[in-house]
Design a protein around this motif. Structure first.
Motif, short mmCIF file in Angstrom:
data_model
loop_
_atom_site.label_atom_id
_atom_site.label_comp_id
_atom_site.label_asym_id
_atom_site.label_seq_id
_atom_site.Cartn_x
_atom_site.Cartn_y
_atom_site.Cartn_z
N ILE A 258 -3.02 0.23 -3.77
CA ILE A 258 -1.96 1.22 -3.77
C ILE A 258 -1.32 1.22 -2.40
CG2 ILE A 258 -1.48 3.67 -4.01
CD1 ILE A 258 -3.86 3.75 -5.99
N GLU A 259 -0.06 0.76 -2.35
CA GLU A 259 0.67 0.65 -1.09
C GLU A 259 1.98 1.41 -1.22
OE1 GLU A 259 1.29 -3.52 -0.79
OE2 GLU A 259 -0.79 -3.95 -0.23
N VAL A 260 2.48 1.89 -0.09
CA VAL A 260 3.75 2.60 -0.08
C VAL A 260 4.85 1.66 -0.57
CG1 VAL A 260 5.46 3.73 1.39
CG2 VAL A 260 3.04 4.12 1.79
N ALA B 19 -7.58 6.14 -9.10
CA ALA B 19 -7.05 7.01 -8.05
C ALA B 19 -6.11 8.04 -8.67
CB ALA B 19 -6.30 6.18 -7.02
N GLY C 148 -2.84 10.74 -7.74
CA GLY C 148 -1.80 11.12 -6.79
C GLY C 148 -1.04 12.32 -7.29
N VAL D 46 5.00 4.92 -5.15
CA VAL D 46 4.17 5.49 -4.09
C VAL D 46 5.08 5.72 -2.87
CG1 VAL D 46 2.17 5.14 -2.61
CG2 VAL D 46 2.16 4.26 -4.95
N ASN E 57 3.95 7.89 -0.13
CA ASN E 57 3.11 7.95 1.07
C ASN E 57 1.64 7.97 0.68
OD1 ASN E 57 2.98 10.58 0.10
ND2 ASN E 57 3.04 11.51 2.11
N VAL E 58 0.83 7.42 1.58
CA VAL E 58 -0.63 7.45 1.44
C VAL E 58 -1.16 7.99 2.76
CG1 VAL E 58 -2.73 6.12 1.04
CG2 VAL E 58 -0.62 5.46 -0.12
N LYS F 156 -4.92 11.23 0.26
CA LYS F 156 -3.93 11.84 -0.62
C LYS F 156 -2.78 10.87 -0.83
CE LYS F 156 -4.94 16.58 0.66
NZ LYS F 156 -4.44 17.80 1.30
N ILE F 157 -2.34 10.78 -2.09
CA ILE F 157 -1.28 9.84 -2.45
C ILE F 157 -0.08 10.63 -2.93
CG2 ILE F 157 -0.63 7.91 -3.92
CD1 ILE F 157 -3.68 7.33 -4.18
N LEU G 6 3.54 10.68 -4.73
CA LEU G 6 4.24 9.86 -5.72
C LEU G 6 5.61 10.44 -6.03
CD1 LEU G 6 1.24 9.53 -8.21
CD2 LEU G 6 1.96 7.86 -6.50
#
Length: 143
Positions: A3-5, A29, A31, A60, A62-63, A68-69, A71
């Protein structure tokens, strides 16, 4: 798939709160889609847009370091809409205008003032009812 921005993922809505919706992503995961990231227009009640169990495409945004993710459904759909609109040939002629919402008939000053007074009296009556019950009612003797 990590999981990437900026990555787009398919997820399932697992919970809805008054501030957003929790979405389960691949690999287990979870979000949060904040209420401001659900649609392009103002969202007063998220339940009008999402239900628990809905499959949604999210991006996505921000991580955080604590896991915390953040979305966005709005941004995931935004890039699709841009791609679809850029594939069309440009229209010739007049520039396209956005449709206006239907106009409400103009309300005169007297009707606005009477509506304001009525609402104010109702609010004051409600306030009096609430404060009197907390003080022990009308004419309660102290001492």
């Amino acid at each position: 798939m990590s999981i990437e921005v900026g990555s787009k993922l398919q997820g399932k809505v697992t919970g809805i709160t008054n501030f957003g919706a929790f979405v389960e992503l691949p690999e287990g995961a979870t979000g949060l889609v904040h209420i401001s990231e659900v649609a392009d227009n103002y969202v007063k009640d998220i339940n009008d847009f999402l239900k628990v169990g809905d499959e949604v495409q999210v991006k996505v945004i921000n991580v955080e370091s604590d896991g915390k993710i953040g979305l966005s459904i709005k941004k995931a759909n935004e890039s699709e809409n841009k791609a679809a609109s850029s594939s069309r040939p440009p229209r010739s002629g007049k520039p396209q205008r956005s449709p206006r919402p239907p106009r409400k008939p103009m309300e005169n000053f007297e009707s606005k003032m009477s509506r304001f007074l009525k609402d104010s009296e109702e609010n004051l009556a409600s306030l009096r009812r609430n404060t009197e019950s907390k003080r022990g009612g009308r004419g309660a003797k102290r001492g």
